[in-house]
Design an enzyme around this catalytic site. Structure first.
Site, PDB file in Angstrom:
ATOM      1  N   CYS A 135      56.801  37.136  35.435  1.00 48.48           N
ATOM      2  CA  CYS A 135      55.619  37.787  35.998  1.00 48.48           C
ATOM      3  C   CYS A 135      55.747  39.299  35.927  1.00 48.48           C
ATOM      4  CB  CYS A 135      55.356  37.320  37.425  1.00 48.48           C
ATOM      5  SG  CYS A 135      56.592  37.749  38.649  1.00 48.48           S
ATOM      6  N   CYS A 136      54.596  39.958  36.036  1.00 42.91           N
ATOM      7  CA  CYS A 136      54.534  41.411  36.013  1.00 42.91           C
ATOM      8  C   CYS A 136      55.050  41.926  34.666  1.00 42.91           C
ATOM      9  CB  CYS A 136      55.310  41.977  37.205  1.00 42.91           C
ATOM     10  SG  CYS A 136      55.001  43.725  37.535  1.00 42.91           S
TER      11      CYS A 136
END
Length: 224
Positions: A135-136
Site C-alpha cells: 500500500c501507499c
C-alpha cells in the site's frame, strides 16, 4: 489455524520509516480476519532521521529494526530470519522508509536499487505463489522487481487529492500496468498475486484510508 502473514516494516514514522497509521491498520485488519501477523524489519541504519515536527533531517542515526519495534510493541524479528516456508503471505505498509530504507526510490526513482534482503523476500514469496499486499508507496518495490505486473498507487493525474500521482507515471516507465483506483479500492494482479491500494498517496479522510487497507488485507488473506 489462521493464516500467518509476514508484515515488513521500514522504521517508525511517515517521513523516515513506516507510516504508523497504515502499519496499525494492517495489524488491526489481520487480527479481524483471524490471521496471525509476524512482524519483521531489516537490521540496518536508516537513510536519515527526520524531525516530524519540523519536517527536516537531523544529525541523529537510528536503526530500522529498533525503530520498527516501537510499532510492533517489541514483538519483531530481524528480516534476515524470515522463513517463507512457515508463512502464507506478505504485506509491506507504506511510508517514506520504504523509499529510503528498503530501497533508494526516494533519491533515484525508477533507477533505484531495492535492498537485497527485501528483494530476496519479495522474490521468494512470488516464486512460492504466495500473495503480497502493498500500500501507499510500497508498490514501487514490485514495480522494480516484477516488470509487467499490475499495480495501483491511486490515480495517475496529479491534483490536490492525488499529490503523488507522478509515481504512477514512473511505474509505467518501468513497464508496469497502473490501474486507477479510489482510496477505498484495491487492485488485484491475479497472475502475480499482488494486492495493492493507495492509502496515504491520496489526500483522503483517515477512515477511508483505513477501509482501503482493510480491503487489501481481506484480499491477501483470501488468496493465502
Amino acid at each position: 489455524m489462521g493464516k500467518r502473514v509476514a508484515v515488513v516494516l521500514a522504521g517508525c514514522g511517515v517521513y523516515d520509516g513506516s507510516e504508523i497509521h497504515e502499519s496499525s491498520a494492517v495489524l488491526v485488519h489481520l487480527s479481524r480476519e483471524g490471521a496471525q501477523a509476524e512482524v519483521y524489519a531489516p537490521d540496518v541504519d536508516q537513510m536519515h532521521v527526520v524531525d516530524h515536527v519540523k519536517g527536516q533531517p537531523t544529525q541523529e542515526t537510528r536503526n530500522v529494526l529498533v525503530e520498527s519495534a516501537r510499532i510492533a510493541r517489541g514483538n519483531i524479528k530481524d528480516l534476515a530470519k524470515l522463513d517463507v516456508k512457515t508463512l502464507d503471505a506478505l504485506i509491506i505498509p507504506g511510508g517514506f522508509g520504504v523509499a529510503k530504507n528498503l530501497s533508494t526510490w526516494a533519491t533515484q526513482g525508477k533507477n533505484c536499487i531495492v535492498s537485497k534482503e527485501v528483494e530476496d523476500v519479495l522474490k521468494t514469496f512470488h516464486a512460492a505463489k504466495k500473495p503480497i499486499g502493498l500500500c501507499c508507496i510500497s508498490p514501487v518495490l514490485a514495480a522494480k522487481i516484477f516488470p509487467g505486473c499490475e499495480l495501483t498507487v491511486g490515480h495517475d493525474t496529479e491534483c490536490e487529492k492525488w499529490p503523488y500521482a507522478k509515481t504512477a507515471e514512473t511505474m509505467k516507465e518501468l513497464g508496469c500496468k497502473h490501474v486507477n483506483k479510489h482510496v477505498t479500492e484495491v487492485h488485484v494482479d491475479v497472475k502475480n498475486k499482488l494486492v495493492t491500494t493507495s492509502a496515504f498517496m491520496c489526500n483522503a479522510p483517515i477512515h477511508e484510508i483505513y477501509d482501503g487497507i482493510g480491503n487489501m488485507v481481506k484480499e491477501v488473506v483470501r488468496l493465502a
